[in-house]
Design a protein around this motif. Structure first.
Motif, mmCIF file in Angstrom:
data_model
loop_
_atom_site.group_PDB
_atom_site.id
_atom_site.type_symbol
_atom_site.label_atom_id
_atom_site.label_comp_id
_atom_site.label_asym_id
_atom_site.label_seq_id
_atom_site.Cartn_x
_atom_site.Cartn_y
_atom_site.Cartn_z
ATOM 1 N N SER A 96 0.785 -1.234 0.000
ATOM 2 C CA SER A 96 0.000 0.000 0.000
ATOM 3 C C SER A 96 0.818 1.285 0.000
ATOM 4 C CB SER A 96 -0.938 0.000 1.209
ATOM 5 O OG SER A 96 -0.203 -0.056 2.401
ATOM 6 N N THR A 145 -0.045 3.314 -3.108
ATOM 7 C CA THR A 145 -1.396 3.847 -2.985
ATOM 8 C C THR A 145 -1.385 5.079 -2.081
ATOM 9 O OG1 THR A 145 -2.297 1.631 -3.231
ATOM 10 C CG2 THR A 145 -3.757 3.293 -2.317
ATOM 11 N N THR A 146 -0.624 4.995 -1.014
ATOM 12 C CA THR A 146 -0.489 6.138 -0.110
ATOM 13 C C THR A 146 0.162 7.313 -0.819
ATOM 14 O OG1 THR A 146 -0.258 4.651 1.749
ATOM 15 C CG2 THR A 146 0.506 6.891 2.072
ATOM 16 N N ASN A 163 0.085 7.992 -3.950
ATOM 17 C CA ASN A 163 -0.882 8.589 -4.882
ATOM 18 C C ASN A 163 -2.016 9.309 -4.159
ATOM 19 O OD1 ASN A 163 0.402 7.799 -7.236
ATOM 20 N ND2 ASN A 163 -0.578 5.799 -7.223
ATOM 21 N N MET A 164 -2.499 8.745 -3.064
ATOM 22 C CA MET A 164 -3.647 9.334 -2.356
ATOM 23 C C MET A 164 -3.269 10.605 -1.599
ATOM 24 S SD MET A 164 -6.582 7.727 -2.613
ATOM 25 C CE MET A 164 -7.397 8.357 -1.182
ATOM 26 N N ARG A 214 -8.704 10.745 3.525
ATOM 27 C CA ARG A 214 -7.647 10.106 2.724
ATOM 28 C C ARG A 214 -6.843 9.121 3.557
ATOM 29 N NH1 ARG A 214 -5.746 14.624 -1.624
ATOM 30 N NH2 ARG A 214 -7.799 14.772 -2.566
ATOM 31 N N VAL A 224 -6.290 5.039 3.155
ATOM 32 C CA VAL A 224 -4.968 4.408 3.261
ATOM 33 C C VAL A 224 -5.002 3.315 4.327
ATOM 34 C CG1 VAL A 224 -2.577 4.818 3.969
ATOM 35 C CG2 VAL A 224 -3.684 6.361 2.371
ATOM 36 N N THR A 251 -6.769 0.256 2.909
ATOM 37 C CA THR A 251 -5.888 -0.444 1.977
ATOM 38 C C THR A 251 -4.802 -1.209 2.722
ATOM 39 O OG1 THR A 251 -6.263 1.318 0.375
ATOM 40 C CG2 THR A 251 -4.418 -0.148 -0.043
ATOM 41 N N THR A 258 3.410 3.091 6.269
ATOM 42 C CA THR A 258 3.071 3.395 4.884
ATOM 43 C C THR A 258 3.087 4.904 4.642
ATOM 44 O OG1 THR A 258 1.763 1.392 4.695
ATOM 45 C CG2 THR A 258 1.297 3.116 3.128
#
Length: 189
Positions: free
Chosen positions: A59, A62-63, A65-66, A90, A94, A97, A142
């Motif tokens: 993740s 993803t973090t 990007n978020m 947000r 995270v 995920t 993350t």
């Protein structure tokens, strides 16, 4: 246009493959630690570390990007929404995920622990609490690693082709080391 049903099915399939793999791995760990004093603590420590590692690896991008590459910040800040609520939302995504990735490792280990006869109230409640603690630790790490990646990405953006060559070189050396290690281990056995 992407088919959402296919993406959800593929994600569920990958989750089940991870779940099954770590379920089998949990049985192997459990067999090795059955007679050991404090075997349960060692068992959950090892699998908790693996769960955090898989959760962070799964993740962290993803973090990134978020939290750090979000393109809708100006639009959201123009609405009457507090910035803390946007950040909380947000980070919640995270956390979910990270929790999904880490639970694909930790949940099978908990089920394996219960199947092997450790089913007192203490042994049922503690792993469930530990599952959420692992999720929180994974989310924290993350976010930290996502921030580090964001700092690195700012510096590397100008040197894109050089960076790609570095990644290829690192990947090649890693594969070469794995092949050499396995060929050496076969010769020794």
């Amino acid at each position: 246009k992407r088919n959402n049903g296919f993406a959800i099915g593929l994600g569920a399939f990958i989750y089940l493959v991870f779940f099954g793999t770590f379920f089998a791995l949990s049985f192997l760990f459990m067999e090795g630690l059955k007679g050991a004093p404090d075997g349960g603590a060692i068992y959950f420590s090892i699998l908790g570390i693996i769960a955090v590692f898989v959760g962070v690896i799964g993740s962290v991008f993803t973090t990134y990007n978020m939290l750090y590459l979000a393109k809708d910040n100006e639009q959201l800040l123009s609405l009457p929404i507090k910035p803390s609520a946007i950040l909380f939302t947000r980070i919640t995504v995270v956390f979910i995920t990270s929790f999904v990735y880490s639970s694909s490792v930790f949940l099978p280990s908990v089920i394996c622990y219960w199947i092997n006869g450790f089913t007192s109230i203490f042994n049922i409640i503690n792993p469930i609490i530990a599952l959420f603690i692992v999720g929180i630790k994974t989310t924290t790490l993350t976010c930290i690693f996502g921030f580090i990646i964001a700092l690195i990405a700012v510096r590397v953006k100008k040197k894109r082709s050089r960076c790609d060559n570095t990644y290829r070189c690192i990947l090649f050396r890693l594969c070469k080391n794995v092949v050499v290690y396995y060929s050496f281990s076969r010769k020794c056995n």
